[in-house]
Write an enzyme that holds these catalytic residues in place. Sequence first.
Site, mmCIF file in Angstrom:
data_model
loop_
_atom_site.group_PDB
_atom_site.id
_atom_site.type_symbol
_atom_site.label_atom_id
_atom_site.label_comp_id
_atom_site.label_asym_id
_atom_site.label_seq_id
_atom_site.Cartn_x
_atom_site.Cartn_y
_atom_site.Cartn_z
ATOM 1 N N ARG A 125 0.756 -1.163 -0.032
ATOM 2 C CA ARG A 125 -0.024 -0.041 -0.043
ATOM 3 C C ARG A 125 0.873 1.243 -0.071
ATOM 4 O O ARG A 125 0.615 2.214 -0.739
ATOM 5 C CB ARG A 125 -0.926 0.073 1.348
ATOM 6 C CG ARG A 125 -1.683 1.111 1.575
ATOM 7 C CD ARG A 125 -2.961 0.740 2.378
ATOM 8 N NE ARG A 125 -2.244 0.461 3.760
ATOM 9 C CZ ARG A 125 -1.858 1.028 4.725
ATOM 10 N NH1 ARG A 125 -1.754 2.242 4.673
ATOM 11 N NH2 ARG A 125 -1.547 0.373 5.794
ATOM 12 N N TYR A 146 12.000 -10.987 8.084
ATOM 13 C CA TYR A 146 12.729 -12.067 7.610
ATOM 14 C C TYR A 146 12.792 -13.202 8.811
ATOM 15 O O TYR A 146 11.892 -13.412 9.445
ATOM 16 C CB TYR A 146 14.153 -11.551 7.470
ATOM 17 C CG TYR A 146 14.994 -12.453 6.306
ATOM 18 C CD1 TYR A 146 14.497 -12.634 5.215
ATOM 19 C CD2 TYR A 146 16.293 -13.154 6.898
ATOM 20 C CE1 TYR A 146 14.865 -13.580 4.302
ATOM 21 C CE2 TYR A 146 16.644 -13.652 5.683
ATOM 22 C CZ TYR A 146 16.221 -13.915 4.573
ATOM 23 O OH TYR A 146 16.752 -15.074 3.648
ATOM 24 N N ARG A 199 15.890 -25.031 -1.068
ATOM 25 C CA ARG A 199 16.239 -25.195 0.228
ATOM 26 C C ARG A 199 16.304 -23.952 1.082
ATOM 27 O O ARG A 199 16.997 -23.152 1.287
ATOM 28 C CB ARG A 199 18.036 -25.383 0.428
ATOM 29 C CG ARG A 199 18.509 -25.796 1.715
ATOM 30 C CD ARG A 199 19.957 -25.659 1.845
ATOM 31 N NE ARG A 199 20.428 -24.096 1.598
ATOM 32 C CZ ARG A 199 20.180 -23.502 2.890
ATOM 33 N NH1 ARG A 199 19.964 -23.770 3.923
ATOM 34 N NH2 ARG A 199 20.607 -22.087 2.608
ATOM 35 N N LYS A 217 14.198 -10.519 1.998
ATOM 36 C CA LYS A 217 15.538 -9.948 1.920
ATOM 37 C C LYS A 217 15.632 -8.627 1.216
ATOM 38 O O LYS A 217 16.250 -7.761 1.562
ATOM 39 C CB LYS A 217 16.364 -11.121 1.000
ATOM 40 C CG LYS A 217 17.871 -11.076 1.347
ATOM 41 C CD LYS A 217 17.946 -12.184 2.334
ATOM 42 C CE LYS A 217 19.576 -12.586 2.647
ATOM 43 N NZ LYS A 217 19.857 -13.559 3.428
ATOM 44 N N GLU A 288 19.905 -16.782 -3.360
ATOM 45 C CA GLU A 288 19.391 -17.296 -2.090
ATOM 46 C C GLU A 288 18.853 -18.548 -1.914
ATOM 47 O O GLU A 288 17.951 -18.850 -2.736
ATOM 48 C CB GLU A 288 18.526 -16.059 -1.836
ATOM 49 C CG GLU A 288 18.021 -16.089 -0.368
ATOM 50 C CD GLU A 288 19.119 -15.717 0.651
ATOM 51 O OE1 GLU A 288 19.051 -16.189 1.815
ATOM 52 O OE2 GLU A 288 20.069 -14.994 0.492
ATOM 53 N N ASP A 289 19.202 -19.521 -1.219
ATOM 54 C CA ASP A 289 18.680 -20.741 -0.691
ATOM 55 C C ASP A 289 18.529 -21.561 -1.966
ATOM 56 O O ASP A 289 17.465 -22.193 -2.125
ATOM 57 C CB ASP A 289 17.150 -20.313 -0.170
ATOM 58 C CG ASP A 289 17.209 -19.692 1.360
ATOM 59 O OD1 ASP A 289 18.404 -19.916 1.816
ATOM 60 O OD2 ASP A 289 16.270 -19.535 1.911
ATOM 61 N N ASP A 311 24.464 -15.625 -1.170
ATOM 62 C CA ASP A 311 24.648 -15.070 0.257
ATOM 63 C C ASP A 311 24.806 -16.246 1.194
ATOM 64 O O ASP A 311 25.202 -16.332 2.286
ATOM 65 C CB ASP A 311 23.185 -14.526 0.628
ATOM 66 C CG ASP A 311 23.391 -13.739 1.883
ATOM 67 O OD1 ASP A 311 24.071 -13.073 2.306
ATOM 68 O OD2 ASP A 311 22.143 -13.833 2.685
ATOM 69 N N ASP A 312 24.220 -17.596 0.886
ATOM 70 C CA ASP A 312 24.373 -18.724 1.905
ATOM 71 C C ASP A 312 25.711 -19.244 1.757
ATOM 72 O O ASP A 312 26.155 -19.761 2.794
ATOM 73 C CB ASP A 312 23.495 -19.961 1.581
ATOM 74 C CG ASP A 312 22.006 -19.479 1.384
ATOM 75 O OD1 ASP A 312 21.495 -19.056 2.201
ATOM 76 O OD2 ASP A 312 21.378 -19.560 0.007
ATOM 77 N N ALA A 345 27.445 -29.942 6.408
ATOM 78 C CA ALA A 345 28.609 -30.224 5.283
ATOM 79 C C ALA A 345 27.748 -29.437 4.021
ATOM 80 O O ALA A 345 28.020 -29.941 2.799
ATOM 81 C CB ALA A 345 29.205 -31.434 5.014
ATOM 82 N N ALA A 348 26.157 -23.935 3.025
ATOM 83 C CA ALA A 348 26.156 -22.822 4.141
ATOM 84 C C ALA A 348 27.422 -23.293 5.016
ATOM 85 O O ALA A 348 28.341 -22.573 5.057
ATOM 86 C CB ALA A 348 24.821 -22.577 4.980
ATOM 87 N N ASN A 462 18.956 -21.952 11.018
ATOM 88 C CA ASN A 462 17.492 -21.454 11.261
ATOM 89 C C ASN A 462 16.428 -22.589 10.678
ATOM 90 O O ASN A 462 16.828 -23.490 9.955
ATOM 91 C CB ASN A 462 17.334 -20.130 10.256
ATOM 92 C CG ASN A 462 18.147 -19.062 10.841
ATOM 93 O OD1 ASN A 462 18.012 -18.765 12.053
ATOM 94 N ND2 ASN A 462 19.056 -18.269 10.167
ATOM 95 N N ASN A 507 23.743 -12.478 11.848
ATOM 96 C CA ASN A 507 22.823 -12.456 10.883
ATOM 97 C C ASN A 507 23.337 -11.875 9.672
ATOM 98 O O ASN A 507 24.305 -11.032 9.507
ATOM 99 C CB ASN A 507 21.640 -11.482 11.456
ATOM 100 C CG ASN A 507 20.561 -11.190 10.464
ATOM 101 O OD1 ASN A 507 20.495 -11.421 9.342
ATOM 102 N ND2 ASN A 507 19.410 -11.170 11.083
#
Length: 619
Positions: A125, A146, A199, A217, A288-289, A311-312, A345, A348, A462, A507
């Site tokens: 909005r 997040y 993931r 993110k 990401e992921d 990022d991971d 392993a 990340a 996480n 973080n």
Amino acid sequence: SVESMLFGAGLASRCPSRQGTRLARPLSSRREECVRRLETHLGSGIRNLKPLKTKQKGVDILHDPLWNKGMAMDYPERDRLNLRGLVPPRVKTLEEQSGATLQRIRAYGEDSVGANLYLQELHNRNETLYHRVLADNVAELAPLVYTPTVGIVCQRFGDQFRRSRGMYFSREDRGLFSAMVWNWPHEDVHVICVTDGSRILGLGDLGAHGMGIPIGKLALYCAAGGIAPHRVMPVMLDVGTNNEALLADENYVGIPKRRLEGDAYFEMVDEFMEAVFDRWPNVVVQFEDFESTVAAPLLAKYRSKFRCFNDDIQGTGCVTLAGVLAAARHAGLKLTDMSFLCAGAGSAGLGVCAQIADGMVEAGLSREEAMGRFVICTSVGALGRPDGAYGDPNARRGLSDERAMWVNHAVSDGTSLAEATKQFKPTCLLGLAAQPGGLFTQEMVSGMLTYTERPIVMPMSNPTAKHECTPAQAYEWTGGKAVVATGSPFEPVTMPDGTTHIPSQCNNVYVFPGLGLAASVAGVKEITDEMLYAAAVACVDAMTDEEFASGRTFPAIDRIREVSHLVAVRVIEVALKEGLTTKISSADVREAGGNLGAIVSKKMYNPHYVPLVDPSKVF
């Protein structure tokens, strides 16, 4: 100018200059009066605010979150944009709106998902108000936007879907990506966050429902990193899902087919990368992921060809290195004195260990010495020498190249976490397994006191339910001697003797907004290992003496914009040294009196309302 904003707008009802020949005063005098009126409404700082020319007017502005101000539209603006009567008559300031919004969010109490949905509605909005509230209250609201709340939001994404945000590139669109990118309405995209949903946090394959991750993110890029909201784009690469529940879910928003694999998968990612860089050559893409089997190969394939990072792998590694550097300072250790036992392993875990090893090399160790300081455990035990002591489970099922390089002959293949702690004697436990919580036991953590005065414990998985242990447990098991950093936020812990310990959240938000800001401001061609190391050191350098004395390993999260600014400056300094900038040069910095920080500050987005004008009426 203010004059053109007013007199190009045709304000017959508010401006005496448009009252025809009945007015006897000179035009210049009448214009000055209208300028004063507008300054009264918008504040004396109006001369420093560049007006924006809207693409819409009337009710369409109220339906566009980038332009909508709600009741903060003052009367001259309502007249300029044909809005009089379309919003309630009272005029409110951004500060008043922000206070009321925060009050509504807090009314949700423990209902974090309800608060997230309210914030989503606000985001759809009024983006300026959304980012203002988030930037001013990031410590309180980041967990709602997040981690950890975003995990639940992704699990319920289809059931709660209300409005599309970002772009979806699906397997059904193959061959059309280069045309599809032109459907995006904004010309100057600086940052793209993309996931394939394979993931999502520690929740596994959520397919297209992982879109909540890029959205959350990028909200932090805007609020914490100073990237304007019209310059970011969330993306879902919908290659399918292998999640049986989602394949059978009528509310699943993606293509209900099994995941592409092999060449078909990589060709689809190739098409996406070529398409977005063809339209936006200076964009930075954050992966990401992505599951570990594709995350590392994609990064290796693209990092020198396109402006991108994972990022991971790199972000988590960088921020964990920052936490390790600060923790080592608390423990009275040098980075080169430390050793690590890592649970996990995946992409990340391996990325974190690689980043810390890079830091140890920067600090003086050889690559071989640095990697010898790590024992990494998979779900079946340590990556160690295949001597048969525990059945060699890792060797028997085969090791990928990424895992094989981390085999440490100081322990046997398959050694348990607890036994590896006894044998290897790590000074730091790293938790990146994303398995059900409790992997770090009292025996492991308290046993570290036999060889190190201050054990460093970093349960990073996480969401919160998958943390390897809680800060309270680590402090209790070590009598308050542990140095703790976590992957999700935890409350301070008060010990029986009355002392309070503040665990810091390790973080990625301390790093990725600054990396994106650096790429945006300087046009950094490639995110190098040296830049990541500089970013990690910047996180530590950003801490105040008071923060360090309180036991923190990271700055207070409410100073995140300061941290992002310093990270960006340090990254750009390295990029300039390596000749990897396209938008600024060393000469530009010299012209600014050597003040690179001032250049970066000037480019940072600060959520506030600016005057809006109808371009068809401006002369």
